[in-house]
Design an enzyme around this catalytic site. Structure first.
Site, PDB file in Angstrom:
ATOM      1  N   HIS A 235      26.874 -26.938  16.703  1.00 59.06           N
ATOM      2  CA  HIS A 235      26.131 -26.920  17.968  1.00 59.06           C
ATOM      3  C   HIS A 235      24.634 -26.837  17.720  1.00 59.06           C
ATOM      4  O   HIS A 235      23.846 -27.459  18.451  1.00 59.06           O
ATOM      5  CB  HIS A 235      26.563 -25.759  18.863  1.00 59.06           C
ATOM      6  CG  HIS A 235      25.826 -25.809  20.175  1.00 59.06           C
ATOM      7  ND1 HIS A 235      26.178 -26.675  21.186  1.00 59.06           N
ATOM      8  CD2 HIS A 235      24.700 -25.166  20.605  1.00 59.06           C
ATOM      9  CE1 HIS A 235      25.324 -26.557  22.180  1.00 59.06           C
ATOM     10  NE2 HIS A 235      24.417 -25.649  21.854  1.00 59.06           N
ATOM     11  N   ASP A 239      21.841 -29.393  19.195  1.00 57.71           N
ATOM     12  CA  ASP A 239      20.578 -29.021  19.834  1.00 57.71           C
ATOM     13  C   ASP A 239      19.396 -29.708  19.163  1.00 57.71           C
ATOM     14  O   ASP A 239      18.469 -30.195  19.828  1.00 57.71           O
ATOM     15  CB  ASP A 239      20.376 -27.506  19.763  1.00 57.71           C
ATOM     16  CG  ASP A 239      21.132 -26.745  20.835  1.00 57.71           C
ATOM     17  OD1 ASP A 239      21.590 -27.365  21.814  1.00 57.71           O
ATOM     18  OD2 ASP A 239      21.260 -25.512  20.697  1.00 57.71           O
ATOM     19  N   HIS A 262      15.259 -23.804  19.686  1.00 52.62           N
ATOM     20  CA  HIS A 262      14.535 -24.763  20.529  1.00 52.62           C
ATOM     21  C   HIS A 262      13.022 -24.642  20.397  1.00 52.62           C
ATOM     22  O   HIS A 262      12.319 -25.649  20.310  1.00 52.62           O
ATOM     23  CB  HIS A 262      14.921 -24.565  21.993  1.00 52.62           C
ATOM     24  CG  HIS A 262      16.369 -24.819  22.281  1.00 52.62           C
ATOM     25  ND1 HIS A 262      16.963 -26.044  22.088  1.00 52.62           N
ATOM     26  CD2 HIS A 262      17.352 -23.996  22.741  1.00 52.62           C
ATOM     27  CE1 HIS A 262      18.242 -25.977  22.419  1.00 52.62           C
ATOM     28  NE2 HIS A 262      18.497 -24.751  22.816  1.00 52.62           N
TER      29      HIS A 262
END
Length: 304
Positions: A235, A239, A262
């Site tokens: 995952h 991202d 992020h």
């Protein structure tokens, strides 16, 4: 590697409760002309402002990636951008009826499935790439992103969590549409029970429940089973694929992400684009210089 640009063959409509707002959110993905790139249209806002997908319009936060023109914002864009980037889609209009993009099960699988159900359409224009020309590194505390030249999109992601089901996980992958569907699209976001309960109490996750993410307590996944034992690092790679699409064009090069998120992804991308001679916009035949005006304030150390 794909040579020509792609868009959707037909519109795609999706609806779900937003994890932050707790409101029904609807999005409609529509075909766009060659060279138009990705544009978000905020249909729920007066005047339906349009926000092109460009680095200066994207912010990385602790838990989500945000698209903003400084006046209006759309939250949770990362999984949709990941699906578009992973499938090789260059041009699309995203109409958003609400303040965020639906999270669904916390992966990109719903976006991928519904887009492929409608199909893709090749366009008579050469594909453009953000091409890495020489090594470049950005650090922020323990987190690090390293970029290197490569003829395709290669990624290496490493995470480390003090949890018996996670620990240290490493994933290496050459990204193409098939590998994206098989290796990344299904990977769900994850969080820890105590953190999620705290956010719920503060009213930050009005629409969040056990269907939106993998939730772990001290020893187990409360809503398993896992799709893969290393679904967690997969995952994080999902991202990263989405955040690198903040450039508005697909990425070509090698990227190594260590303990990143992020915020670091987006800031590293902006640093990459603003450093002279490190990256360029290329159509595969006639490369041209790519210029990006970065914010004046930087808290990241860049090495190249």
């Amino acid at each position: 590697m794909q040579r020509f640009q792609q868009t959707l063959a037909a519109p795609v409509e999706l609806e779900e409760v937003g994890i932050f707002s707790g409101q029904k959110v609807r999005i409609v993905l529509e075909p766009a002309e060659a060279g138009e790139g990705v544009t978000f249209v905020l249909e729920g806002v007066s005047g339906a402002p349009r926000i092109p997908l460009r680095p200066e319009h994207v912010l990385g936060t602790e838990g989500a990636t945000v698209l903003s023109d400084g006046y209006h914002s759309v939250y949770m864009v990362e999984h949709l951008l990941s699906a578009l980037h992973g499938l090789g889609i260059d041009n699309v209009v995203v109409r958003v009826f609400g303040p965020e993009i639906p999270l669904f099960d916390g992966s990109a699988e719903v976006f991928v499935r519904e887009i492929l159900r409608q199909g893709l359409r090749l366009q008579p224009a050469l594909k453009r790439y953000l091409e890495v020309l020489r090594p470049f590194e950005v650090r922020n505390g323990v987190g690090c992103l390293r970029f290197r030249p490569a003829p395709e999109f290669r990624l290496r992601v490493r995470i480390a969590f003090d949890h018996p089901l996670i620990g240290e996980q490493i994933l290496q992958l050459t990204l193409n549409p098939l590998n994206y569907q098989k290796e990344l699209a299904f990977a769900r976001t994850f969080g820890f029970k105590e953190d999620l309960l705290r956010r719920k109490e503060k009213g930050l996750l009005r629409g969040g429940d056990l269907s939106n993410a993998l939730v772990l307590d001290e020893s187990r996944v409360l809503n398993g089973p896992l799709h893969r034992p290393d679904e967690f690092v997969r995952h994080k790679a999902l991202d990263l694929v989405g955040d690198l699409f903040a450039a508005g064009i697909p990425f070509r090069g090698e990227v190594e992400a260590e303990l990143s998120g992020h915020r670091l992804h987006i800031e590293a991308l902006k640093n990459l684009l603003s450093a002279p001679g490190v990256a360029r916009l290329s159509d595969g035949l006639a490369p041209v210089a790519f210029f990006f005006l970065a914010p004046k304030k930087r808290s990241f150390r860049a090495h190249y």
